[in-house]
Design a protein around this motif. Structure first.
Motif, PDB file in Angstrom:
ATOM      1  N   GLU A 696       1.191  -1.179  -0.154  1.00 18.14           N
ATOM      2  CA  GLU A 696      -0.134  -0.258  -0.439  1.00 18.14           C
ATOM      3  C   GLU A 696       0.507   1.044   0.199  1.00 18.14           C
ATOM      4  N   LYS A 697       2.709   1.500   0.276  1.00 13.18           N
ATOM      5  CA  LYS A 697       2.910   2.381   0.382  1.00 13.18           C
ATOM      6  C   LYS A 697       2.748   3.277   1.123  1.00 13.18           C
ATOM      7  N   ALA A 698       1.890   2.557   2.552  1.00 15.35           N
ATOM      8  CA  ALA A 698       1.813   3.454   3.675  1.00 15.35           C
ATOM      9  C   ALA A 698       2.965   3.496   4.408  1.00 15.35           C
ATOM     10  N   PRO A 699       2.947   4.507   5.546  1.00 14.30           N
ATOM     11  CA  PRO A 699       3.531   4.331   6.737  1.00 14.30           C
ATOM     12  C   PRO A 699       3.286   3.446   7.996  1.00 14.30           C
ATOM     13  N   LEU A 700       4.633   3.181   8.765  1.00 15.38           N
ATOM     14  CA  LEU A 700       4.257   1.819   9.917  1.00 15.38           C
ATOM     15  C   LEU A 700       5.627   2.508  10.780  1.00 15.38           C
ATOM     16  N   ALA A 701       4.578   2.714  12.348  1.00 17.70           N
ATOM     17  CA  ALA A 701       5.577   3.347  13.292  1.00 17.70           C
ATOM     18  C   ALA A 701       5.863   2.225  13.822  1.00 17.70           C
ATOM     19  N   LEU A 702       6.982   2.113  14.744  1.00 15.75           N
ATOM     20  CA  LEU A 702       6.771   1.355  16.255  1.00 15.75           C
ATOM     21  C   LEU A 702       7.690   2.500  17.451  1.00 15.75           C
ATOM     22  N   ILE A 703       7.043   2.060  18.031  1.00  8.56           N
ATOM     23  CA  ILE A 703       7.830   2.221  19.434  1.00  8.56           C
ATOM     24  C   ILE A 703       7.818   1.142  20.081  1.00  8.56           C
ATOM     25  N   LEU A 704       9.159   1.385  20.865  1.00  6.49           N
ATOM     26  CA  LEU A 704       9.434   0.838  21.852  1.00  6.49           C
ATOM     27  C   LEU A 704       9.849   1.460  23.333  1.00  6.49           C
ATOM     28  N   GLY A 705       9.872   1.172  24.245  1.00  5.25           N
ATOM     29  CA  GLY A 705       9.816   1.845  25.955  1.00  5.25           C
ATOM     30  C   GLY A 705      10.338   0.662  26.548  1.00  5.25           C
ATOM     31  N   ASP A 706      11.185   1.073  27.457  1.00  6.90           N
ATOM     32  CA  ASP A 706      11.570   0.252  28.465  1.00  6.90           C
ATOM     33  C   ASP A 706      11.233   0.998  29.905  1.00  6.90           C
ATOM     34  N   ILE A 707      10.890   0.599  30.822  1.00  9.36           N
ATOM     35  CA  ILE A 707      10.844   1.019  32.407  1.00  9.36           C
ATOM     36  C   ILE A 707      12.196   1.341  32.446  1.00  9.36           C
ATOM     37  N   ASP A 708      12.126   2.266  33.526  1.00 10.10           N
ATOM     38  CA  ASP A 708      13.749   3.199  33.616  1.00 10.10           C
ATOM     39  C   ASP A 708      14.152   2.348  35.281  1.00 10.10           C
ATOM     40  N   TYR A 709      15.057   2.216  35.123  1.00  9.32           N
ATOM     41  CA  TYR A 709      15.612   1.212  36.136  1.00  9.32           C
ATOM     42  C   TYR A 709      14.696   0.672  36.899  1.00  9.32           C
ATOM     43  N   PHE A 710      14.544  -0.273  37.031  1.00  5.45           N
ATOM     44  CA  PHE A 710      13.858  -1.059  36.801  1.00  5.45           C
ATOM     45  C   PHE A 710      14.141  -2.530  37.798  1.00  5.45           C
ATOM     46  N   LYS A 711      15.465  -2.588  37.171  1.00  6.10           N
ATOM     47  CA  LYS A 711      16.252  -2.970  37.880  1.00  6.10           C
ATOM     48  C   LYS A 711      15.600  -2.918  39.581  1.00  6.10           C
ATOM     49  N   PHE A 712      16.411  -1.871  39.967  1.00  6.52           N
ATOM     50  CA  PHE A 712      16.707  -1.442  41.353  1.00  6.52           C
ATOM     51  C   PHE A 712      14.789  -1.299  41.934  1.00  6.52           C
ATOM     52  N   TYR A 713      14.372  -1.103  41.154  1.00 10.22           N
ATOM     53  CA  TYR A 713      12.954  -1.542  41.837  1.00 10.22           C
ATOM     54  C   TYR A 713      12.794  -2.371  42.258  1.00 10.22           C
ATOM     55  N   ASN A 714      13.096  -3.454  41.229  1.00  8.05           N
ATOM     56  CA  ASN A 714      13.199  -4.922  41.256  1.00  8.05           C
ATOM     57  C   ASN A 714      13.858  -5.476  41.949  1.00  8.05           C
ATOM     58  N   ASP A 715      14.999  -5.183  42.686  1.00  7.55           N
ATOM     59  CA  ASP A 715      15.777  -5.062  44.137  1.00  7.55           C
ATOM     60  C   ASP A 715      15.176  -4.712  45.105  1.00  7.55           C
ATOM     61  N   THR A 716      14.275  -3.818  45.051  1.00  7.29           N
ATOM     62  CA  THR A 716      13.986  -2.756  46.216  1.00  7.29           C
ATOM     63  C   THR A 716      12.722  -3.412  46.444  1.00  7.29           C
ATOM     64  N   TYR A 717      11.676  -3.714  46.162  1.00 10.26           N
ATOM     65  CA  TYR A 717      10.380  -3.967  46.427  1.00 10.26           C
ATOM     66  C   TYR A 717      10.234  -5.741  46.335  1.00 10.26           C
ATOM     67  N   GLY A 718      11.247  -6.004  45.147  1.00 12.92           N
ATOM     68  CA  GLY A 718      11.182  -7.822  44.906  1.00 12.92           C
ATOM     69  C   GLY A 718      10.469  -7.732  43.959  1.00 12.92           C
ATOM     70  N   HIS A 719       9.966  -8.865  43.322  1.00 10.53           N
ATOM     71  CA  HIS A 719       9.191  -9.953  41.846  1.00 10.53           C
ATOM     72  C   HIS A 719       8.148  -9.174  42.027  1.00 10.53           C
ATOM     73  N   PRO A 720       7.432 -10.112  43.464  1.00 12.21           N
ATOM     74  CA  PRO A 720       5.530  -9.701  43.154  1.00 12.21           C
ATOM     75  C   PRO A 720       5.708  -8.167  43.116  1.00 12.21           C
ATOM     76  N   ILE A 721       5.989  -7.338  43.787  1.00  9.47           N
ATOM     77  CA  ILE A 721       5.956  -6.084  43.906  1.00  9.47           C
ATOM     78  C   ILE A 721       6.091  -4.938  41.901  1.00  9.47           C
ATOM     79  N   GLY A 722       7.284  -5.686  41.682  1.00  8.75           N
ATOM     80  CA  GLY A 722       8.554  -5.712  40.171  1.00  8.75           C
ATOM     81  C   GLY A 722       6.783  -6.853  38.549  1.00  8.75           C
ATOM     82  N   ASP A 723       6.063  -7.487  39.027  1.00  8.31           N
ATOM     83  CA  ASP A 723       5.564  -7.701  37.874  1.00  8.31           C
ATOM     84  C   ASP A 723       3.669  -6.851  38.549  1.00  8.31           C
ATOM     85  N   TYR A 724       3.544  -6.540  39.462  1.00  7.61           N
ATOM     86  CA  TYR A 724       2.333  -5.479  39.705  1.00  7.61           C
ATOM     87  C   TYR A 724       2.969  -4.651  38.416  1.00  7.61           C
TER      88      TYR A 724
END
Length: 836
Positions: A696-724
């Protein structure tokens, strides 16, 4: 705040707040004086051409950046002046001038927005933040950096050398020991088969390829990552302050993508691949060399696993390496101590059922481990180069034994002794001379020797191999192409090699009876050999059915356990004696062979008869069913009801099965934690939309997102809270694009991917910005975040119109670059990819 440094004899050209506009850059570009601009973080953000001539070295500029900080901590006046001798290094390029006429000016700049934007467009030369603050030595104690630059930097690529790499790794180890949880990673990159490319294209183009490779590697890294050239085709990358090991694997995948794009060198399109070893660094390492060792072990493991181009180091690799090292030591001792013995597997003429020669197979009689099969030590011998002395020992012993048997039995003039030759032996410049010397010393007629060469040996240096084979062919030696059909040989130039025999690999022979495709391949190989004037030897014959079919295909020779397993010298001598001196025994063997073939035919007849019986039973069963049908017509209503019930039950079962299949399909494309699409669904959807929008010669867009400092978050609050947290972020993203056609997927870990068909760059950027705001407004507390008190997300955005010259990997790579640009700019924001 910015600082400008100038080197100039006499009056200094100063930039003030009034003239710090975009034209100032042009002024600085043109002036003769060397001008350098640093920011508060000691990053050099601009050098004019004169400065590049004086200070083009990162190490030099890094020292000056540290020195500027020490001089400007309490800076009150706008301009400071120094003599050249006060600098923390000796500048060789200035030594031709008289120092007392040169002045160093250090100015504080209050720049305009326009000037700042112009600076940002300049090529920056970011300096790595040192983990150990340097101590400045007196000027008389400083070594001339220009004199040592050739030692510290690779002359070809300009990359740092091994010694600088060790220094930086040592700094990282020190920093990891001081800061809890700090991690870094080493990537060891080895370019596969570079030697073949270099010898094919020549050293000049080979050097240009290495320069191009180094540039692509640098493009995959952050500004503060470190890369060094280790050897001819090896590079090492140091990734500092790595939050997740996933980042290192993403870099490795990015490198594979970058190197997967062909290089164009003077019209030659060159494809390369790289093996990458990943070694995570931490406080447990005491020396940089240990970490590099582990990265190299991971590279070796990656090379052994051809399906995976990178491997992450684990402790078992070190154990395997030690085992191989001990085995290598034993192998070297074995070659000196002649702990090897030869076994001989007869090669039988399938037409006359007589022995026409034998293949020589080497066995290792280890003094402690007993008999070691070749599969355990031949690959190690190949890797270490020990295959060369071992191979020539086998050749000499085999030729000597063949000659002794000819003398002992007074015949065997048409028998051939087949000896395997390694590619490393073929690569020797004196290979032909060594073979001739062996024949001369053992007195064996060259016509009784056949050398077996694998297909993989042919691609390393084709013309050199052809020349060697033709020279040996001229004195009467014959050649076999071993394991034909499993390697890399091209039928277009196979006729150029002076082969006498094609050996059909056992992988085709062992399934010839129950695989029509393999049977067709064997038939094609036999026909090809006949058309090229060659004969064929089938390896791995293990059943009478295989033998009968190979005979029917007119294959000339065969070997395998059904005919004879590999034999030691004494047993083979007894067989030779029976073959030569007892023709009656040969007739008995012929009779036995005919009897075996008769048994095979009888088995075939038995199978046919069995099928006939099954057919007769089926006919009887059909008659019984017809009788049952006639007797049940009186109870048609009952039969119809039963049939209706069975149909209903079947429909219910089918409905339940369809429902289960739909649920299973749904689970297969959803991430179990966040309930958005998974990586598999993301890849399928991206490919589908790519193909659709390409038409169709139409545009396609892609957004890649990464939660900032998620490893610190997981280490601080634990994996169950990280999953939430992940679930809430996924829900927030879905809410933003619920009215927009597209797909939200969990790309991996704490990364999300959003595919937006028919969206241009600005539309996609607005969606990404809404996502960033929506995630921030969740108000999920994150006390260890460096950018906010709440959980935030960084996003990279790219949009393009698919075409036939590109692939979906392109938009992923460019969106990924935009994501890392968003992180570099401070996180908690969306960044649109812009071409450099």
């Amino acid at each position: 705040m910015f600082y400008e440094m100038q080197f100039k004899p006499g009056k200094i050209v100063q930039l003030t707040e009034n003239n710090c506009d975009s034209s100032s850059i042009l002024l600085l570009e043109k002036i003769y004086d060397a001008a350098i601009i640093f920011d508060d973080s000691r990053n050099c953000i601009f050098l004019n051409p004169a400065a590049e001539q004086v200070l083009g070295d990162r190490a030099d500029i890094s020292l000056i950046g540290d020195w500027i900080r020490s001089k400007t901590q309490d800076l009150v006046q706008q301009v400071l002046s120094f003599k050249v001798e006060e600098l923390p290094l000796r500048i060789t390029a200035l030594e031709d001038n008289q120092h007392n006429k040169l002045e160093v000016s250090l100015s504080k700049l209050d720049v305009s927005e326009e000037f700042l934007q112009e600076l940002n467009q300049q090529k920056s030369l970011a300096i790595r933040e040192p983990k150990v603050k340097p101590e400045y030595a007196p000027i008389e104690d400083i070594i001339d950096l220009t004199a040592t630059k050739s030692v510290s930097y690779d002359r070809l690529t300009g990359l740092p050398s091994y010694n600088l790499l060790l220094e930086n790794i040592e700094q990282e180890i020190c920093f990891a020991q001081e800061k809890l949880g700090y991690e870094f990673v080493i990537l060891f990159v080895d370019i596969n088969r570079f030697k073949v490319i270099n010898s094919s294209l020549g050293r000049i183009l080979g050097d240009r390829l290495l320069i191009a490779i180094s540039e692509r590697l640098q493009a995959c890294l952050r500004s503060h990552d470190f890369i060094a050239r280790m050897g001819n085709d090896e590079f090492a990358i140091l990734l500092s302050n790595v939050e997740h090991l996933n980042y290192a694997t993403n870099v490795a995948e990015r490198i594979q993508q970058e190197l997967g794009v062909p290089f164009n060198l003077d019209g030659y399109e060159v494809f390369i691949e790289a093996s990458i070893g990943i070694a995570p660094g931490n406080k447990d390492y005491t020396k940089p060399e240990y970490l590099l060792r582990d990265a190299e072990l991971a590279v070796s493991d990656a090379k052994r696993h051809s399906k995976s181009h990178y491997q992450i180091f684990n402790q078992s690799m070190r154990g395997k390496a030690l085992t191989l090292l001990q085995l290598e030591h034993d192998l070297r001792r074995a070659i000196k101590g002649k702990e090897f013995i030869l076994h001989y597997q007869p090669i039988i003429s399938l037409g006359s059922n007589q022995i026409k020669g034998f293949e020589v197979l080497v066995r290792w009689r280890h003094p402690e481990k007993g008999l070691i099969p070749p599969g355990k030590f031949i690959p190690l011998a190949e890797d270490t180069g020990l295959i060369v002395p071992l191979g020539f020992w086998v050749l000499e012993e085999a030729c000597r034994q063949m000659y002794d048997w000819q003398v002992m039995f007074g015949g065997l003039a048409d028998w051939k002794v087949s000896v395997n030759i390694s590619s490393k032996q073929l690569a020797l410049s004196n290979f032909v001379a060594q073979v001739k010397q062996v024949l001369q010393e053992t007195k064996l007629n060259p016509h009784n020797l056949k050398l077996e060469i694998t297909e993989s040996s042919l691609v390393e240096d084709t013309q050199h191999t052809i020349a060697i084979l033709r020279e040996l062919k001229a004195i009467g030696i014959e050649f076999s192409l071993d394991d034909f059909g499993t390697g890399y040989s091209s039928l277009s130039y196979l006729h150029q090699f002076p082969f006498d025999t094609l050996k059909i690999d056992r992988s085709f022979v062992n399934s010839i009876g129950d695989n029509v495709e393999k049977l067709g391949i064997v038939r094609a190989i036999v026909t090809l050999a006949r058309n090229l004037g060659m004969d064929t030897i089938a390896e791995g014959i293990e059943t009478v059915n295989q033998l009968a079919q190979l005979k029917a295909l007119k294959c000339e020779y065969g070997q395998g356990f059904y005919l004879s397993k590999p034999l030691d010298k004494d047993i083979l001598e007894s067989i030779i004696a029976a073959e030569v001196t007892s023709p009656t025994q040969t007739e008995i063997d012929d009779y036995n062979s005919l009897l075996d073939e008769q048994v095979a035919r009888e088995q075939l007849f038995f199978q046919i008869e069995h099928l006939r019986q099954e057919l007769a039973e089926a006919k009887l069963e059909k008659a019984d069913l017809e009788i049952m049908l006639e007797t049940t017509t009186e109870h048609a209503d009952l039969v119809e009801a039963q049939l209706h019930n069975e149909i209903c039950d079947r429909q219910k079962a089918q409905a339940a099965l369809s429902l289960a299949n739909r649920e299973l399909e749904k689970l297969s494309v959803l991430d179990s934690l966040t309930q958005v699409a998974n990586r598999r669904r993301f890849d399928d959807y991206l490919i589908t939309e790519w193909q659709k929008l390409k038409q169709e010669k139409a545009p396609l867009a892609l957004i890649l997102g990464d939660i900032d400092y998620f490893k610190f978050y997981n280490d601080t609050y634990g994996h169950p809270i990280g999953d939430y947290c992940l679930q809430q972020v996924a829900l927030a993203i879905e809410c933003v694009i619920e009215s927009t056609p597209g797909l939200v997927a969990r790309y991996g870990g704490e990364e999300f991917g959003i595919i937006l068909p028919n969206a241009n760059k600005q539309q996609a950027l607005r969606v990404a910005q809404k996502i960033a705001v929506s995630v921030s407004q969740l108000h999920i507390a994150h006390q260890n975040s460096l950018v906010s008190e709440y959980v935030t997300i960084s996003l990279g955005v790219h949009s393009l119109i698919p075409n036939f010259d590109t692939a979906p990997d392109l938009i992923v790579a460019l969106a990924d670059k935009a994501l890392y640009e968003a992180k570099e700019q401070g996180r908690n924001q969306a960044c649109l990819y812009t071409a450099e």
